[in-house]
Design a protein around this motif. Structure first.
Motif, PDB file in Angstrom:
ATOM      1  N   PRO A 164     -24.966  37.481  35.083  1.00  0.00           N
ATOM      2  CA  PRO A 164     -23.871  36.911  34.301  1.00  0.00           C
ATOM      3  C   PRO A 164     -23.113  35.850  35.109  1.00  0.00           C
ATOM      4  O   PRO A 164     -23.070  35.909  36.340  1.00  0.00           O
ATOM      5  N   VAL A 165     -22.554  34.879  34.404  1.00  0.00           N
ATOM      6  CA  VAL A 165     -21.734  33.848  35.052  1.00  0.00           C
ATOM      7  C   VAL A 165     -20.456  34.499  35.590  1.00  0.00           C
ATOM      8  O   VAL A 165     -19.926  34.124  36.627  1.00  0.00           O
ATOM      9  N   LEU A 166     -19.981  35.505  34.852  1.00  0.00           N
ATOM     10  CA  LEU A 166     -18.719  36.143  35.224  1.00  0.00           C
ATOM     11  C   LEU A 166     -18.831  37.652  35.012  1.00  0.00           C
ATOM     12  O   LEU A 166     -19.316  38.091  33.972  1.00  0.00           O
ATOM     13  N   SER A 186     -12.522  45.160  31.716  1.00  0.00           N
ATOM     14  CA  SER A 186     -13.871  44.909  32.246  1.00  0.00           C
ATOM     15  C   SER A 186     -14.716  44.212  31.183  1.00  0.00           C
ATOM     16  O   SER A 186     -14.695  44.608  30.024  1.00  0.00           O
ATOM     17  N   PHE A 187     -15.441  43.175  31.597  1.00  0.00           N
ATOM     18  CA  PHE A 187     -16.408  42.524  30.689  1.00  0.00           C
ATOM     19  C   PHE A 187     -17.305  41.597  31.497  1.00  0.00           C
ATOM     20  O   PHE A 187     -16.983  41.232  32.628  1.00  0.00           O
ATOM     21  N   ASN A 188     -18.450  41.247  30.914  1.00  0.00           N
ATOM     22  CA  ASN A 188     -19.356  40.262  31.508  1.00  0.00           C
ATOM     23  C   ASN A 188     -19.461  39.058  30.584  1.00  0.00           C
ATOM     24  O   ASN A 188     -19.247  39.182  29.379  1.00  0.00           O
ATOM     25  N   LEU A 189     -19.805  37.920  31.159  1.00  0.00           N
ATOM     26  CA  LEU A 189     -20.041  36.712  30.359  1.00  0.00           C
ATOM     27  C   LEU A 189     -21.346  36.087  30.824  1.00  0.00           C
ATOM     28  O   LEU A 189     -21.528  35.846  32.023  1.00  0.00           O
ATOM     29  N   ASN A 249     -18.396  19.017  34.917  1.00  0.00           N
ATOM     30  CA  ASN A 249     -19.470  19.892  34.420  1.00  0.00           C
ATOM     31  C   ASN A 249     -19.304  21.336  34.889  1.00  0.00           C
ATOM     32  O   ASN A 249     -20.169  21.887  35.562  1.00  0.00           O
ATOM     33  N   PRO A 250     -18.177  21.988  34.551  1.00  0.00           N
ATOM     34  CA  PRO A 250     -17.977  23.361  35.037  1.00  0.00           C
ATOM     35  C   PRO A 250     -18.976  24.325  34.405  1.00  0.00           C
ATOM     36  O   PRO A 250     -19.484  24.077  33.313  1.00  0.00           O
ATOM     37  N   LYS A 251     -19.246  25.422  35.122  1.00  0.00           N
ATOM     38  CA  LYS A 251     -20.141  26.452  34.572  1.00  0.00           C
ATOM     39  C   LYS A 251     -19.405  27.291  33.536  1.00  0.00           C
ATOM     40  O   LYS A 251     -20.016  27.921  32.685  1.00  0.00           O
ATOM     41  N   LEU A 252     -18.078  27.340  33.679  1.00  0.00           N
ATOM     42  CA  LEU A 252     -17.270  28.166  32.788  1.00  0.00           C
ATOM     43  C   LEU A 252     -16.082  27.365  32.287  1.00  0.00           C
ATOM     44  O   LEU A 252     -15.415  26.679  33.057  1.00  0.00           O
ATOM     45  N   ILE A 288     -14.922  30.995  27.420  1.00  0.00           N
ATOM     46  CA  ILE A 288     -14.049  32.099  27.010  1.00  0.00           C
ATOM     47  C   ILE A 288     -12.949  31.474  26.173  1.00  0.00           C
ATOM     48  O   ILE A 288     -12.270  30.555  26.636  1.00  0.00           O
ATOM     49  N   ILE A 289     -12.795  31.916  24.953  1.00  0.00           N
ATOM     50  CA  ILE A 289     -11.736  31.376  24.103  1.00  0.00           C
ATOM     51  C   ILE A 289     -10.723  32.482  23.819  1.00  0.00           C
ATOM     52  O   ILE A 289     -11.079  33.580  23.412  1.00  0.00           O
TER      53      ILE A 289
END
Length: 343
Positions: free
Chosen positions: A4-6, A29-32, A176-179, A213-214
């Motif tokens: 995951p990116v995050l 807690s979460f993954n992205l 060009n961010p990854k997130l 993430i919005i």
């Protein structure tokens, strides 16, 4: 399976105030994953903006502090909670971009649009001013701005609210961010411009494969753009799952309440919209049991005594509600819940 990116684990953020400790984020807690759009929803004060700003370490310290045991792992290698401010400055803008909710206060009124977009490019990338300005013009084209060659020389006050929000998106995308974190990106805009900004974010995500993430309380925006949804209440995640699961098969009474307070185009609109009675708990002294129990029509004794764990609804859908326990009474969602998202 790609990493995951995050990866956020047990994130706890508190504020030391005169009257005591405000527990704003309580074990999130979460993954992205790469190229995924995750929406974090909930009413004002649920901790969603503090969560987003903590990911970029933008919450002022003091009064805020990240508690022991919290982890924010970015790109599989950077532990955000441990980085120095100097190192964070290299990450912000270059690796993680942020779109703030009010473009009028976030843009510098004394600098041209071009200068503000190229600022990050000059800081993080080895290019000269001419090249940075050229890139700024390209970014304005990417975010759908008319006459970008002229716009780069204008100042924020010369642009409409929707245009300023597009500039904010261009600044966030400059390196060009990854997130990309979008904190209530449509709040200050009227409905038609909101729709354009949501379309724009969706296009950008498809073109650049950026993870987004919005943060929003607007479920209409969520239905249009998100792949996965995190529902927050009183500093905790109460339900999370893929978009269609949350809209079609929500399992937490708070999610039901949120969905029932949204106007529907496909139903009899003579009925009044329902609001959730009561107000969120005081995070100076959060309740020992489920934070939603005092407002929940289905609350049982255990809800007031013990905080529920996350129960799995399916592989990637979970709900922190005692109604999910095998011994709990069977409760059907209220009439009209489910069936108003399109993935």
């Amino acid at each position: 399976m790609a990493k995951p990116v995050l990866e956020v684990k047990d994130l706890r953020v508190s504020f030391k105030m005169y009257a005591g400790e405000v527990q704003a984020v309580r074990g999130v807690s979460f993954n992205l994953n790469k190229g995924e759009v995750l929406a974090i929803v909930g009413e004002s004060g649920c901790g969603k903006s503090v969560t987003a700003q903590t990911l970029m370490r933008l919450v002022p310290t003091p009064p805020s502090y990240i508690k022991e045991g919290s982890s924010i792992l970015f790109d599989g290698k950077l532990e955000i909670t441990e980085l120095t401010e100097k190192k964070m400055e290299q990450v912000r803008g270059a690796e993680i971009g942020m779109i703030f909710q009010d473009p009028m206060t976030s843009l510098n009124p004394t600098m041209t649009i071009g200068a503000q977009i190229s600022e990050g490019i000059l800081k993080h990338q080895k290019v000269g001013k001419t090249e940075a300005m050229k890139r700024a013009t390209e970014l304005l084209t990417l975010v759908g701005m008319s006459n970008p060659e002229e716009r780069v020389h204008q100042y924020p006050h010369e642009l409409s609210g929707g245009m300023r929000q597009r500039v904010m998106i261009a600044i966030a995308l400059a390196c060009n961010p990854k997130l990309l974190i979008a904190d209530e990106p449509t709040t200050a805009l009227d409905v038609t411009i909101q729709a354009q900004i949501v379309d724009l974010l969706r296009d950008i995500q498809k073109k650049t494969d950026t993870s987004i993430i919005i943060i929003t309380h607007d479920l209409g925006v969520v239905a249009e753009i998100a792949h996965r949804v995190l529902v927050m209440y009183a500093g905790k995640v109460v339900e999370q799952g893929p978009l269609n699961d949350i809209f079609y098969n929500p399992r937490h009474p708070y999610t039901w309440g949120l969905l029932r307070s949204v106007p529907r185009l496909d139903s009899d609109n003579s009925k009044e919209l329902e609001s959730i009675p009561g107000s969120p708990p005081d995070l100076y002294a959060p309740p020992v049991g489920c934070a939603f129990a005092a407002r929940c029509p289905y609350a049982m004794e255990i809800c007031k005594e013990k905080d529920p764990a996350h129960f799995d609804v399916s592989d990637n859908h979970s709900s922190a509600c005692w109604l999910m326990h095998p011994d709990a009474p069977k409760v059907e969602p209220p009439v009209g819940i489910g069936g108003h998202a399109h993935g």
